[in-house]
Design a protein around this motif. Structure first.
Motif, PDB file in Angstrom:
ATOM      1  N   VAL A   1      -7.848  -1.443  -0.204  1.00 51.76           N
ATOM      2  CA  VAL A   1      -8.841  -1.868  -1.190  1.00 51.76           C
ATOM      3  C   VAL A   1      -8.831  -3.380  -1.336  1.00 51.76           C
ATOM      4  N   SER A   2      -7.654  -3.984  -1.334  1.00 52.66           N
ATOM      5  CA  SER A   2      -7.547  -5.436  -1.465  1.00 52.66           C
ATOM      6  C   SER A   2      -8.266  -6.150  -0.323  1.00 52.66           C
TER       7      SER A   2
ATOM      8  N   ARG B   1     -13.292  -0.006  -7.119  1.00 50.73           N
ATOM      9  CA  ARG B   1     -12.854   1.126  -6.292  1.00 50.73           C
ATOM     10  C   ARG B   1     -13.904   2.236  -6.294  1.00 50.73           C
TER      11      ARG B   1
ATOM     12  N   GLU C   1       1.071   1.776  -1.502  1.00 51.77           N
ATOM     13  CA  GLU C   1       0.918   0.433  -0.944  1.00 51.77           C
ATOM     14  C   GLU C   1      -0.196   0.361   0.083  1.00 51.77           C
TER      15      GLU C   1
ATOM     16  N   GLN D   1      -8.368   9.302  -5.653  1.00 53.91           N
ATOM     17  CA  GLN D   1      -7.995   8.510  -6.818  1.00 53.91           C
ATOM     18  C   GLN D   1      -9.176   8.314  -7.763  1.00 53.91           C
TER      19      GLN D   1
ATOM     20  N   ASP E   1      -9.910  -6.435  -7.393  1.00 52.33           N
ATOM     21  CA  ASP E   1      -9.632  -5.002  -7.263  1.00 52.33           C
ATOM     22  C   ASP E   1      -9.545  -4.399  -8.653  1.00 52.33           C
TER      23      ASP E   1
ATOM     24  N   ASP F   1      -3.574   0.362  -1.656  1.00 49.27           N
ATOM     25  CA  ASP F   1      -3.777  -0.913  -2.345  1.00 49.27           C
ATOM     26  C   ASP F   1      -4.138  -2.015  -1.358  1.00 49.27           C
ATOM     27  N   CYS F   2      -3.482  -2.026  -0.218  1.00 51.73           N
ATOM     28  CA  CYS F   2      -3.772  -3.022   0.816  1.00 51.73           C
ATOM     29  C   CYS F   2      -5.185  -2.829   1.361  1.00 51.73           C
TER      30      CYS F   2
ATOM     31  N   GLU G   1      -2.064   7.787  -3.381  1.00 47.63           N
ATOM     32  CA  GLU G   1      -2.013   6.392  -3.799  1.00 47.63           C
ATOM     33  C   GLU G   1      -0.744   5.737  -3.276  1.00 47.63           C
TER      34      GLU G   1
END
Length: 302
Positions: free
Chosen positions: A233-234, A249, A227, A296, A244, A230-231, A225
């Motif tokens: 998935v975003s 997810r 940044e 995750q 999100d 996260d980018c 997991e």
């Protein structure tokens, strides 16, 4: 004033050479004798020496004429010759590696390798690879974004290739020339997306996510997991007008598992062989981020 023979002797060339350059206007004569013979002044010797120096660099006669008329063009002519020479040298290095590949393979492999190598120019062109991705990628992507994606997905052939790299590129060329992928390389939705789908947002975000994860790939870190995930998935969520969330997810992980394409998978395998571990591909970044997402989702039991 010198005769053509005297000028040739002073310059250390043949009379035929002096006449050749004179006939083409590169070496103007100063006068003619009463018998109609050419006569040259001392400046002709300096000019002839300059011509020989330029020709020793393999400059074509027309380019020599341009430089003689305008010495400020010499830099441009030299740059052009360096570019042409670089292309010829790249072709020779590629052919040498191809010949070594054929020399060192077994008789049973030779026919296939000849067929693969024969379909690739020397030096090789990446045009077929670019056409392949233009068919795969969504239409009407912004020109800036499309150019950035193509730069990332189309590998450049090595300047000094090994025989193995020649074979890898030839196989990649054959793959894109005779195959069409079943799905897009990272689009999780069907080929006919819903009306709210914004592919430019997705690919712009993926480009950023791939850049963020490149350091972890070079360091050979286990997917995790952070940044970059996260980018990633975003980018998918925003391109669909969604948020999100843990549920998103989980759904994204399931959708991405359904988009595995053997053609695209084989392409990224060959691209990795061509580039080496120091230069991770977009395919490697995509696989790492998908693995991080799957891990995750499995950990939280969504």
């Amino acid at each position: 004033m010198w005769s053509i023979g005297e000028l040739a002797e002073r310059a250390g060339v043949t009379v035929k050479t002096v006449r050749f350059y004179s006939d083409r206007g590169l070496l103007p004569e100063a006068a003619r004798s009463s018998g109609g013979h050419r006569r040259y002044g001392p400046e002709a010797l300096d000019r002839l020496r300059l011509i020989r120096s330029l020709r020793a660099l393999d400059l074509p006669v027309p380019d020599v004429g341009r430089v003689l008329d305008r010495e400020d063009l010499l830099e441009d002519v030299i740059a052009g010759q360096l570019e042409e020479l670089g292309s010829r040298m790249a072709a020779l290095r590629w052919r040498e590696a191809a010949l070594r590949l054929l020399r060192d393979c077994s008789p049973g492999e030779r026919a296939e390798r000849l067929r693969l190598i024969g379909a690739v120019s020397a030096p090789p062109s990446t045009a077929a690879l670019a056409r392949f991705w233009r068919r795969v990628l969504p239409v009407r992507l912004p020109a800036r974004l499309l150019s950035s994606i193509l730069d990332g997905v189309v590998p450049q052939p090595p300047a000094d290739p090994t025989p193995a790299q020649v074979l890898t590129f030839a196989r990649m060329h054959a793959l894109v020339s005779h195959s069409f992928p079943l799905t897009d390389f990272c689009r999780p939705m069907p080929r006919q997306p819903d009306r709210g789908y914004r592919p430019a947002v997705l690919y712009d975000g993926l480009d950023e996510a791939y850049e963020l994860v490149s350091g972890d790939l070079r360091a050979r870190k286990t997917p995790h997991e952070g940044e970059a995930l996260d980018c990633f998935v975003s980018a998918h969520a925003t391109s669909r007008g969604m948020r999100d969330t843990p549920e998103f997810r989980r759904q994204l992980s399931d959708r991405l598992a359904l988009t595995a394409d053997p053609v695209i998978g084989r392409y990224w395998q060959l691209a990795a062989e061509l580039a080496g571990p120091a230069d991770p591909t977009f395919g490697a970044a995509e696989d790492w981020l998908r693995a991080a997402l799957d891990a995750q989702v499995a950990a939280v039991g969504c």
